[in-house]
Design an enzyme around this catalytic site. Structure first.
Site, PDB file in Angstrom:
ATOM      1  N   LYS A  19      -4.184  13.954   7.717  1.00 15.29           N
ATOM      2  CA  LYS A  19      -5.444  14.307   7.226  1.00 15.29           C
ATOM      3  C   LYS A  19      -6.590  13.680   8.252  1.00 15.29           C
ATOM      4  O   LYS A  19      -7.608  14.090   8.386  1.00 15.29           O
ATOM      5  CB  LYS A  19      -5.869  13.677   5.981  1.00 15.29           C
ATOM      6  CG  LYS A  19      -4.879  14.159   4.642  1.00 15.29           C
ATOM      7  CD  LYS A  19      -5.197  14.038   3.534  1.00 15.29           C
ATOM      8  CE  LYS A  19      -5.109  12.210   3.063  1.00 15.29           C
ATOM      9  NZ  LYS A  19      -3.841  11.989   3.220  1.00 15.29           N
ATOM     10  N   ARG A  94      -8.983  11.067  -5.544  1.00 13.66           N
ATOM     11  CA  ARG A  94      -7.435  10.717  -5.592  1.00 13.66           C
ATOM     12  C   ARG A  94      -6.841  10.738  -6.952  1.00 13.66           C
ATOM     13  O   ARG A  94      -5.815  10.803  -7.288  1.00 13.66           O
ATOM     14  CB  ARG A  94      -7.401   9.222  -5.109  1.00 13.66           C
ATOM     15  CG  ARG A  94      -7.112   9.359  -3.608  1.00 13.66           C
ATOM     16  CD  ARG A  94      -5.652   9.011  -3.378  1.00 13.66           C
ATOM     17  NE  ARG A  94      -5.216   8.049  -2.178  1.00 13.66           N
ATOM     18  CZ  ARG A  94      -5.623   7.889  -1.144  1.00 13.66           C
ATOM     19  NH1 ARG A  94      -7.042   8.224  -0.814  1.00 13.66           N
ATOM     20  NH2 ARG A  94      -5.147   7.256  -0.206  1.00 13.66           N
ATOM     21  N   ARG A 133       3.487   5.595  12.794  1.00 12.30           N
ATOM     22  CA  ARG A 133       1.876   5.622  12.914  1.00 12.30           C
ATOM     23  C   ARG A 133       1.465   4.307  13.340  1.00 12.30           C
ATOM     24  O   ARG A 133       1.736   3.161  13.156  1.00 12.30           O
ATOM     25  CB  ARG A 133       1.418   5.848  11.722  1.00 12.30           C
ATOM     26  CG  ARG A 133      -0.074   5.804  11.462  1.00 12.30           C
ATOM     27  CD  ARG A 133      -0.671   6.493  10.478  1.00 12.30           C
ATOM     28  NE  ARG A 133      -0.650   6.230   9.079  1.00 12.30           N
ATOM     29  CZ  ARG A 133      -1.183   6.934   8.183  1.00 12.30           C
ATOM     30  NH1 ARG A 133      -1.976   7.871   8.127  1.00 12.30           N
ATOM     31  NH2 ARG A 133      -1.084   6.101   6.928  1.00 12.30           N
ATOM     32  N   ARG A 166      -0.396  -0.424   9.919  1.00 17.81           N
ATOM     33  CA  ARG A 166      -1.076  -0.784   8.939  1.00 17.81           C
ATOM     34  C   ARG A 166       0.084  -1.482   7.640  1.00 17.81           C
ATOM     35  O   ARG A 166       1.111  -1.096   7.647  1.00 17.81           O
ATOM     36  CB  ARG A 166      -1.540   0.553   7.904  1.00 17.81           C
ATOM     37  CG  ARG A 166      -2.862   0.743   8.520  1.00 17.81           C
ATOM     38  CD  ARG A 166      -3.488   2.221   8.108  1.00 17.81           C
ATOM     39  NE  ARG A 166      -3.210   2.504   6.672  1.00 17.81           N
ATOM     40  CZ  ARG A 166      -3.501   3.680   6.138  1.00 17.81           C
ATOM     41  NH1 ARG A 166      -4.540   4.463   6.825  1.00 17.81           N
ATOM     42  NH2 ARG A 166      -3.240   3.848   4.969  1.00 17.81           N
ATOM     43  N   ARG A 177       2.831   4.739  -2.672  1.00 15.17           N
ATOM     44  CA  ARG A 177       1.744   5.678  -2.419  1.00 15.17           C
ATOM     45  C   ARG A 177       2.172   7.192  -2.757  1.00 15.17           C
ATOM     46  O   ARG A 177       1.422   8.008  -3.210  1.00 15.17           O
ATOM     47  CB  ARG A 177       1.250   5.585  -0.947  1.00 15.17           C
ATOM     48  CG  ARG A 177       0.570   4.409  -0.794  1.00 15.17           C
ATOM     49  CD  ARG A 177       0.419   3.777   0.874  1.00 15.17           C
ATOM     50  NE  ARG A 177      -0.443   4.902   1.435  1.00 15.17           N
ATOM     51  CZ  ARG A 177      -0.353   4.926   2.718  1.00 15.17           C
ATOM     52  NH1 ARG A 177       0.536   4.177   3.521  1.00 15.17           N
ATOM     53  NH2 ARG A 177      -1.266   5.696   3.456  1.00 15.17           N
TER      54      ARG A 177
HETATM   55  P1  AMP Z   1      -5.870   6.060   2.986  1.00 19.34           P
HETATM   56  O1  AMP Z   1      -6.435   5.625   4.242  1.00 19.34           O
HETATM   57  O2  AMP Z   1      -6.567   7.064   2.550  1.00 19.34           O
HETATM   58  O3  AMP Z   1      -4.478   6.145   2.939  1.00 19.34           O
HETATM   59  O4  AMP Z   1      -6.256   4.717   1.779  1.00 19.34           O
HETATM   60  C1  AMP Z   1      -5.576   3.656   1.952  1.00 19.34           C
HETATM   61  C2  AMP Z   1      -5.594   3.006   0.600  1.00 19.34           C
HETATM   62  O5  AMP Z   1      -6.942   3.030  -0.006  1.00 19.34           O
HETATM   63  C3  AMP Z   1      -5.056   3.812  -0.627  1.00 19.34           C
HETATM   64  O6  AMP Z   1      -3.444   3.677  -0.608  1.00 19.34           O
HETATM   65  C4  AMP Z   1      -5.575   3.356  -1.745  1.00 19.34           C
HETATM   66  O7  AMP Z   1      -5.070   1.967  -2.138  1.00 19.34           O
HETATM   67  C5  AMP Z   1      -7.016   2.940  -1.291  1.00 19.34           C
HETATM   68  N1  AMP Z   1      -7.812   3.986  -1.710  1.00 19.34           N
HETATM   69  C6  AMP Z   1      -8.157   5.029  -0.595  1.00 19.34           C
HETATM   70  N2  AMP Z   1      -8.950   6.048  -1.355  1.00 19.34           N
HETATM   71  C7  AMP Z   1      -9.014   5.640  -2.531  1.00 19.34           C
HETATM   72  C8  AMP Z   1      -9.447   6.539  -3.773  1.00 19.34           C
HETATM   73  N3  AMP Z   1      -9.957   7.794  -3.785  1.00 19.34           N
HETATM   74  N4  AMP Z   1      -8.939   5.970  -4.855  1.00 19.34           N
HETATM   75  C9  AMP Z   1      -8.528   4.863  -5.119  1.00 19.34           C
HETATM   76  N5  AMP Z   1      -7.848   3.970  -3.936  1.00 19.34           N
HETATM   77  C10 AMP Z   1      -7.963   4.589  -2.907  1.00 19.34           C
END
Ligand code: AMP
Length: 223
Positions: A19, A94, A133, A166, A177
């Site tokens: 993404k 989400r 990654r 990360r 996740r």
């Molecule tokens: P990402 O970079 O989008 O994978 O986000 C990393 C982490 O941020 C996720 O595993 C969640 O813990 C948190 N996070 C990001 N976006 C959301 C969302 N829309 N709702 C809840 N938690 C989020």
């Protein structure tokens, strides 16, 4: 699409589907801002703001940050001037309550979602991808030591900062996740599917082939 609605896109898919990479290509091509809640949380964490402190507990455990925190953050961001002509949401909504909150916050300003791009990939490939990654903690650029190497090993092409892995890219946190994605996020495809807004894209293709599919969908929506 409504007149003056702008190009309001949701990009969804399991973690590590690509993404972030597709987001970079989409925002460059369509000149819309990239709104990544993950990036916003990481910025808050590195600035050690109260939001960052709260979010880090959830993120480091691979859990979702509570809806009320996340929805407030996005509502503020979508109210900014640069979102008037459209935006790309990456990592939000989400959960179905987040999608419903998004629909009603957009409706308040006469807007609606134009399209949902759903990147589809199977779990095994994603688990292999995640361990390779690397990301730039300074500018957020994302690399892969197998498929998208930086020019200089472990150094960001864009800002020359050292790359990191990360904390939530370990196998264990990743599985959490992935489970959260299947349980909480996949129902969003159904929510927007009922409105005829979802297009699936095969995320296992090359970066260019994925983008070419995305472009066809967005050009059609954009008229
Ligand atoms: P990402 O970079 O989008 O994978 O986000 C990393 C982490 O941020 C996720 O595993 C969640 O813990 C948190 N996070 C990001 N976006 C959301 C969302 N829309 N709702 C809840 N938690 C989020």
């Amino acid at each position: 699409m409504k007149e003056n609605n702008g190009l309001n896109i949701i990009l969804m898919g399991p973690p590590a589907a690509g993404k972030g990479t597709q987001s970079e290509l989409i925002i460059e091509h369509y000149h819309i801002p990239h709104i990544s809640t993950g990036d916003m949380f990481r910025a808050a964490i590195s600035e050690k703001t109260p939001l960052g402190l709260k979010a880090s507990e959830y993120i480091n455990a691979g859990l979702l940050v509570p809806d009320e925190v996340t929805i407030g953050l996005v509502e503020e961001r979508l109210g900014k001037e640069d979102c008037k002509e459209g935006f790309l949401l990456d990592g939000f909504p989400r959960t179905v309550p987040q999608a419903e909150a998004l629909d009603s916050m957009l409706a308040k300003s006469g807007r609606q979602i134009s399209a949902v791009i759903h990147m589809v990939a199977d779990d095994e490939v994603l688990i292999n991808r995640i361990t390779s990654r690397r990301v730039c903690p300074n500018c957020g650029a994302s690399y892969n030591v197998v498929t998208k190497k930086p020019q200089v090993e472990n150094v960001c092409d864009a800002c020359h900062h050292e790359l990191i892995q990360r904390k939530d890219d370990t196998r264990e946190a990743f599985q959490v996740r992935l489970d959260a994605y299947r349980a909480q996020t996949l129902p969003i495809a159904e929510h927007y599917g009922k409105q005829g807004l979802v297009s699936e894209v095969n995320a296992l293709q090359s970066i260019d082939a994925v983008f070419s599919d995305v472009e066809k969908i967005l050009d059609e929506v954009n008229g």
